[in-house]
Design a protein around this motif. Sequence first.
Motif, PDB file in Angstrom:
ATOM      1  N   ASN A   5       9.104 -16.532  12.147  1.00  0.00           N
ATOM      2  CA  ASN A   5       8.244 -15.596  12.359  1.00  0.00           C
ATOM      3  C   ASN A   5       7.239 -15.401  10.929  1.00  0.00           C
ATOM      4  O   ASN A   5       7.542 -15.206   9.860  1.00  0.00           O
ATOM      5  N   TRP A   6       6.404 -16.193  11.427  1.00  0.00           N
ATOM      6  CA  TRP A   6       5.051 -16.431  10.051  1.00  0.00           C
ATOM      7  C   TRP A   6       5.393 -15.219   9.825  1.00  0.00           C
ATOM      8  O   TRP A   6       4.228 -14.799   8.764  1.00  0.00           O
ATOM      9  N   PRO A   7       4.327 -13.978  10.795  1.00  0.00           N
ATOM     10  CA  PRO A   7       3.710 -12.604   9.847  1.00  0.00           C
ATOM     11  C   PRO A   7       5.010 -12.049   9.561  1.00  0.00           C
ATOM     12  O   PRO A   7       4.313 -11.644   8.432  1.00  0.00           O
ATOM     13  N   LEU A   8       6.139 -11.955   9.742  1.00  0.00           N
ATOM     14  CA  LEU A   8       7.585 -11.246   8.756  1.00  0.00           C
ATOM     15  C   LEU A   8       7.354 -12.415   7.623  1.00  0.00           C
ATOM     16  O   LEU A   8       6.718 -11.586   6.092  1.00  0.00           O
ATOM     17  N   GLY A   9       7.143 -13.082   7.388  1.00  0.00           N
ATOM     18  CA  GLY A   9       7.372 -14.320   6.435  1.00  0.00           C
ATOM     19  C   GLY A   9       6.314 -14.188   5.057  1.00  0.00           C
ATOM     20  O   GLY A   9       6.009 -13.561   3.999  1.00  0.00           O
ATOM     21  N   SER A  10       5.101 -13.943   6.024  1.00  0.00           N
ATOM     22  CA  SER A  10       3.481 -13.653   5.329  1.00  0.00           C
ATOM     23  C   SER A  10       3.419 -12.591   4.350  1.00  0.00           C
ATOM     24  O   SER A  10       3.301 -12.242   3.572  1.00  0.00           O
ATOM     25  N   ALA A  11       4.424 -11.594   5.553  1.00  0.00           N
ATOM     26  CA  ALA A  11       4.072  -9.671   4.786  1.00  0.00           C
ATOM     27  C   ALA A  11       5.082  -9.963   3.432  1.00  0.00           C
ATOM     28  O   ALA A  11       4.817  -9.165   2.661  1.00  0.00           O
ATOM     29  N   LEU A  12       6.135 -10.941   3.648  1.00  0.00           N
ATOM     30  CA  LEU A  12       7.851 -10.613   2.345  1.00  0.00           C
ATOM     31  C   LEU A  12       7.010 -11.430   1.145  1.00  0.00           C
ATOM     32  O   LEU A  12       6.591 -10.989   0.355  1.00  0.00           O
ATOM     33  N   ALA A  13       5.813 -12.603   1.960  1.00  0.00           N
ATOM     34  CA  ALA A  13       4.684 -13.901   0.437  1.00  0.00           C
ATOM     35  C   ALA A  13       3.917 -12.484  -0.233  1.00  0.00           C
ATOM     36  O   ALA A  13       3.826 -12.466  -0.840  1.00  0.00           O
ATOM     37  N   VAL A  14       3.249 -11.571   1.123  1.00  0.00           N
ATOM     38  CA  VAL A  14       2.326  -9.852   0.226  1.00  0.00           C
ATOM     39  C   VAL A  14       2.966  -9.499  -0.945  1.00  0.00           C
ATOM     40  O   VAL A  14       2.497  -9.009  -1.695  1.00  0.00           O
ATOM     41  N   ILE A  15       4.297  -9.100  -0.413  1.00  0.00           N
ATOM     42  CA  ILE A  15       4.724  -7.765  -0.776  1.00  0.00           C
ATOM     43  C   ILE A  15       5.345  -8.972  -2.717  1.00  0.00           C
ATOM     44  O   ILE A  15       5.064  -8.502  -3.543  1.00  0.00           O
ATOM     45  N   LEU A  16       5.368 -10.494  -2.547  1.00  0.00           N
ATOM     46  CA  LEU A  16       6.356 -10.745  -3.700  1.00  0.00           C
ATOM     47  C   LEU A  16       4.670 -10.985  -4.511  1.00  0.00           C
ATOM     48  O   LEU A  16       4.892 -11.232  -5.339  1.00  0.00           O
ATOM     49  N   LEU A  17       4.306 -11.427  -3.927  1.00  0.00           N
ATOM     50  CA  LEU A  17       2.591 -11.628  -4.762  1.00  0.00           C
ATOM     51  C   LEU A  17       2.007 -10.390  -5.300  1.00  0.00           C
ATOM     52  O   LEU A  17       1.892 -10.302  -6.276  1.00  0.00           O
ATOM     53  N   ALA A  18       1.674  -8.727  -4.838  1.00  0.00           N
ATOM     54  CA  ALA A  18       1.826  -7.939  -5.786  1.00  0.00           C
ATOM     55  C   ALA A  18       3.015  -7.551  -6.812  1.00  0.00           C
ATOM     56  O   ALA A  18       2.083  -6.734  -7.546  1.00  0.00           O
ATOM     57  N   THR A  19       3.682  -7.744  -6.519  1.00  0.00           N
ATOM     58  CA  THR A  19       4.766  -7.570  -7.733  1.00  0.00           C
ATOM     59  C   THR A  19       4.565  -8.049  -8.478  1.00  0.00           C
ATOM     60  O   THR A  19       4.731  -7.893  -9.703  1.00  0.00           O
ATOM     61  N   THR A  20       4.204 -10.087  -8.548  1.00  0.00           N
ATOM     62  CA  THR A  20       4.105 -10.024  -9.677  1.00  0.00           C
ATOM     63  C   THR A  20       2.731 -10.063 -10.350  1.00  0.00           C
ATOM     64  O   THR A  20       2.224  -9.930 -12.010  1.00  0.00           O
ATOM     65  N   LEU A  21       1.590  -9.969  -9.544  1.00  0.00           N
ATOM     66  CA  LEU A  21       0.696  -9.032 -10.263  1.00  0.00           C
ATOM     67  C   LEU A  21       0.643  -7.956 -10.733  1.00  0.00           C
ATOM     68  O   LEU A  21       0.125  -7.881 -11.843  1.00  0.00           O
ATOM     69  N   LEU A  22       1.065  -6.908 -10.299  1.00  0.00           N
ATOM     70  CA  LEU A  22       1.747  -6.386 -10.766  1.00  0.00           C
ATOM     71  C   LEU A  22       2.444  -5.944 -12.677  1.00  0.00           C
ATOM     72  O   LEU A  22       2.094  -5.251 -13.663  1.00  0.00           O
ATOM     73  N   ALA A  23       3.121  -7.400 -12.028  1.00  0.00           N
ATOM     74  CA  ALA A  23       3.982  -7.324 -13.858  1.00  0.00           C
ATOM     75  C   ALA A  23       2.651  -8.243 -14.569  1.00  0.00           C
ATOM     76  O   ALA A  23       2.829  -7.463 -15.862  1.00  0.00           O
ATOM     77  N   VAL A  24       1.522  -8.851 -14.294  1.00  0.00           N
ATOM     78  CA  VAL A  24       0.536  -9.287 -15.193  1.00  0.00           C
ATOM     79  C   VAL A  24      -0.107  -8.017 -14.991  1.00  0.00           C
ATOM     80  O   VAL A  24      -0.598  -7.301 -16.682  1.00  0.00           O
ATOM     81  N   ALA A  25      -0.893  -7.388 -14.043  1.00  0.00           N
ATOM     82  CA  ALA A  25      -1.365  -6.102 -14.055  1.00  0.00           C
ATOM     83  C   ALA A  25      -0.340  -5.087 -15.696  1.00  0.00           C
ATOM     84  O   ALA A  25      -0.452  -4.723 -17.274  1.00  0.00           O
TER      85      ALA A  25
END
Lengths: 295, 339
Positions: free
Chosen positions: A263-283
């Motif tokens: 399920n690459w689409p769902l996996g990608s969406a969850l990965a985007v959420i993971l990336l967004a979280t880390t970017l938020l931490a950097v910000a």
Amino acid sequence: MSTTSSSHRSARPRRRGIVRDLLWHGLNLGLPLLFVVLPILSFVLVSFWTLTNGQIVHTLTLANYRAFFTEGSYLQVYLGTVLLSAQVTLINVVLAIAIAVFIFRRTPRVRFLILMSFMLPLFMSYIIKIYSIRSILGQRGLLNEGLLALGLIDQPIEVLLFSRTAIFIALAVLYLPYAILPIYLALDRIPANYLAASADLGATPLQALRDIVLPLGRPGIAAGAVFTFILTFGDFVTPQMVGGTQGFTFGRIVFSQFGLALNWPLGSALAVILLATTLLAVALAGLTLRREHVR
Amino acid sequence: MNWTSKAVAASLTALTLLASAAAFAGPKGEVRLLAYEGYADPAWVEEFETETGITVKVTYVGGVDEQIAKMKASNGKDYDVVTVDTASLKAFADQKLIAPIDKEKLTSAKNLLPDFQPMSNATFGGATYGVPWAWGSLGMVYDKKTFPTAPDSWEVLWDPRFKGKVISLDDANNDINFGAIALGMKDPFNLTDAQLAQVKDKLIALKKNLLTYFAGFDEGTTIWSENDVVLMFSMGELAAINLQKKGFDVGYVIPKEGAVGWLDNLTVSAGTENTDAAYAWMNFALQKKIGADMAKKYGYGATTDAPQGMDYANRLIWAQNPEDYTRRQAIWNEVKAAN
């Protein structure tokens, strides 16, 4: 003859210089674009597709993101993992500050040796370190056997391994060097005469630490915290290996979408959420530093 | 022509000759195998080559996906004999990558054990597409000190007396098969929504009794040896063999509810141009002594020789593709996220 050839000579290297500059800037811009930005954009795109009857449907929809908030236990696991990573970050930053200050107080030659000894684990394979942690914490592990031999306990402590505590300990141990290094480097840049001056003006060592060392070390502390948070949040191997039935973290959910489930689409969406979280931490880290800078 | 160009010309001629010799590969030709690890032991290859004069070329694959990709790339023209697991046989046959077995040419079919003689697992649409070759199961490993007689039901894994002393394989599809089998469901590979919900609850209940999940043979063995574990839903016979080698007194059992079994078959590629060589290898491999040697060296069950203790082939449920992998992964994630 000699003038023409010299003018040729001066013109050609110039042109070659422009070509070289273009090539150089092209590489500078092109390589990150090709190897970082494009792959990220591609999985952002995939995250808007869906999987229907085992086939990827190329229509843009927010279904995967809706699933994250409403279906199953994605959100619950996500929040649990954020909490775990925040706890590890907190303890590691405290430990790393103590260690960095300790190193900072030594003479320069000794500093390097101590710093290197804390960095040494980074030269070892990650998996080997997890296996070692496991053989230390196990029911028949070094720690339990030791405590039993000393007569301090009469039953092995079972909660040491295959529990949330085990994930916490393992992540803290594995990622401590990543917090020590930036914090120490920030302290290392503090001019020695600042401390000498503060001592001359009657500051106790504790006051010097609170009012000079820690404020000047803030960029390093922020960097160490961000490193620890990002690395622990994305780790999908350690929780699985030492966490037992509690070892299901957000990284694990992302990972599970790319196996037989496909399920690459769902996996990608969850990965985007993971990336967004880390970017938020950097910000967030950046924000605390900027406020410091303005003042 | 000077001497260097002569030398170049001579070595080119020699190379060409060598290359064409390799292409012919002896008077009897060559048999090209597409197999899993352990299915073409060097000792057997050597014996076969001296016996028949046919050269053997083996290509190993790690999984079904890789195997299908390799076969599709040339419509099977690159291989003669392919080992295919029972669950994938139909897909291979439907895509015309493998040909029906010519039983006239399969002279060693008589060596098959009675359970495998009918080749029913590989027969559909009136044709037989494979010959059973190697098998194994996902059974239970138990500590013999705790259980002087082998547990007869999977239910023992849920017994609160063994809380924290049970470990389980972590594999979405096989865990759901296992839950369904433990609940006595007839067809664990095609579950209804209601059945899937039941299986999910059953697996969440098991979670409370588990010390941990594990992935892979080594991981299971390591966790068993470093902790106080007495029961395991295992990846296969090799788990028990490895623990016995380490000195642990363990047994391996297929409880009364049954267990998932896997069965790999020898098949003939649809693209083969050397059918005789293909059958020569199959007839050679399906000898009792080869089967016995495979069981000894790799721990796989042979179809021609009943290995010691592996008397349960008829109680296994041969693995089929499940109704929906994605669905099963989602349910398994729910189980793992449950508190």
